[in-house]
Design a protein around this motif. Structure first.
Motif, PDB file in Angstrom:
ATOM      1  N   HIS A  13      69.283   1.909  -8.253  1.00 15.46           N
ATOM      2  CA  HIS A  13      68.672   2.369  -7.091  1.00 15.46           C
ATOM      3  C   HIS A  13      67.009   2.903  -7.365  1.00 15.46           C
ATOM      4  N   ASP A  16      66.448   6.045  -9.656  1.00 14.37           N
ATOM      5  CA  ASP A  16      67.232   6.234 -10.813  1.00 14.37           C
ATOM      6  C   ASP A  16      66.315   6.191 -12.032  1.00 14.37           C
ATOM      7  N   HIS A 126      76.225   2.463 -10.266  1.00 18.70           N
ATOM      8  CA  HIS A 126      75.820   2.553 -11.711  1.00 18.70           C
ATOM      9  C   HIS A 126      76.746   2.114 -12.758  1.00 18.70           C
TER      10      HIS A 126
ATOM     11  N   TYR B  32      78.358  11.658  -4.707  1.00 17.09           N
ATOM     12  CA  TYR B  32      78.236  12.500  -5.672  1.00 17.09           C
ATOM     13  C   TYR B  32      78.944  13.854  -5.351  1.00 17.09           C
TER      14      TYR B  32
HETATM   15 ZN   LIG Z   1      71.445   5.759  -8.448  1.00 17.50          ZN
END
Ligand SMILES: [Zn+2]
Lengths: 222, 123
Positions: A13, A16, A126, B32
């Motif tokens: 991304h 990141d 990720h 998240y």
């Molecule tokens: Zn990311």
């Protein structure tokens, strides 16, 4: 030897690179070592639309692409966009993604590759891209194979993995790192206000995470 | 995007009825959620470029948050919690609901042309 050094950072991304490795990147650039960022997606499925909101689902990719280019300019690195789609990397054929990355690495011929630690990197993109990068680097023949560092993010990852082999205190590059993070306007407003509320390293746990960039050296056993 | 004006959105929904249209429908609490709160679950779903034709559609609700339902020949398209809308330069009806920090929680978008995947592969 040092004139041959080249670092390739591979994350999925835009942002990141700034949150995860901006200080490390800056330290290499300071030494004149070229750094290339391979960015997997444009983060087009991100939830953050700016605060106040300025993007929508259809315009987010264009904003994030511009943010990515600005961040890479701030960090003085080359960038290549791999063209995958946010949230879907884990559903791609892993061999194909690995082959794609391997072909780029064989062209750049880096001495160090940095990516996420699969299984310990929280976001499925990720984990998936980290796994593909490990496969890609493993498939490069011994004599050409770069060193590989992988970054864990998951809560309490040290319990499973032990202490990271590399722990960079990036305080000397703090301004550079903050400048890179700030370019990601659509994503970083929450983090930036958190930092401005509590700018003291000792009081702000988030800042500690950002200050120490930690990596494990991947051990190839073949 | 701006706060939904029910009558305006209804008008666009009506204009797109009985046509072959492409739908983007999405809900998410982010990747998240369980990272920041170990008691939370990550929940999300999206479908992009589902080709449908709806007989009619309605926007319903008060107090700034709305539900939208599109009646299909064999089923429904449904979204709850949309607060903002935009008819973009391509005539697409974009609707979304955001939380207090401006994060997208739900989106329903209707277009006469397929939604593009803007990722551009470079070599
Ligand atoms: Zn990311």
């Amino acid at each position: 030897m040092s004139s041959q050094e080249h670092v390739v950072v591979i994350y999925p991304h835009p942002d990141d690179e700034s949150f995860g490795a901006a200080g490390t990147i800056a330290s290499y650039r300071e030494k004149g070592i070229p750094v290339t960022y391979l960015c997997g997606t444009l983060g087009e499925m991100g939830r953050n639309m700016g605060n106040p909101v300025f993007a929508n689902r259809e315009t987010l990719s264009s904003f994030r692409k511009q943010e990515l280019l600005k961040a890479c300019k701030a960090l003085d690195v080359d960038v290549r966009m791999l063209g995958y789609r946010d949230k879907t990397l884990e559903f791609e054929q892993m061999d194909q993604v690995a082959g794609h990355i391997q072909s780029i690495l064989e062209e750049i011929n880096p001495t160090l590759v940095i990516t996420h630690y699969p299984g310990y990197a929280v976001h499925p993109d990720h984990n998936a891209l980290g796994a593909a990068v490990i496969e890609a680097v493993s498939n490069i023949k011994d004599s050409q194979r770069p060193e590989l560092w992988v970054q864990a993010i998951a809560t309490n990852y040290e319990k499973d993995l032990g202490e990271p082999h590399i722990r960079h205190d990036v305080k000397p590059y703090w301004d550079k790192k903050m400048a890179a993070i700030e370019t990601h306007l659509s994503q970083a407003s929450g983090m930036m206000s958190l930092i401005k509320e509590k700018p003291d390293f000792n009081e702000n746990e988030e800042l500690e995470h950002l200050r120490y960039e930690r990596f494990y050296r991947w051990n190839f056993t073949d | 995007m701006e706060a939904i004006v029910k009558e305006k959105v209804q008008q666009v929904i009506d204009q797109l009825a009985e046509k072959e249209v492409y739908v983007h429908l999405e809900t998410t609490n982010g990747a998240y959620a369980s990272h920041f709160d170990e008691n939370a679950y990550n929940v999300g779903a999206f479908i992009r470029n589902a080709k449908v034709k709806y007989e009619h559609g309605k926007i319903v609700g008060t107090g700034g948050a709305y539900r939208v339902g599109l009646k299909l020949n064999l089923g429904w398209v449904y979204a709850e919690g949309v607060t903002d809308y935009e008819v973009d330069d391509q005539g697409r009806l974009l609707m979304a609901g955001h939380d207090r920090e401006g994060r997208l929680m739900v989106a329903l978008q209707i277009s006469e042309k397929p939604f593009s995947h803007e990722s551009v592969a470079q070599s």
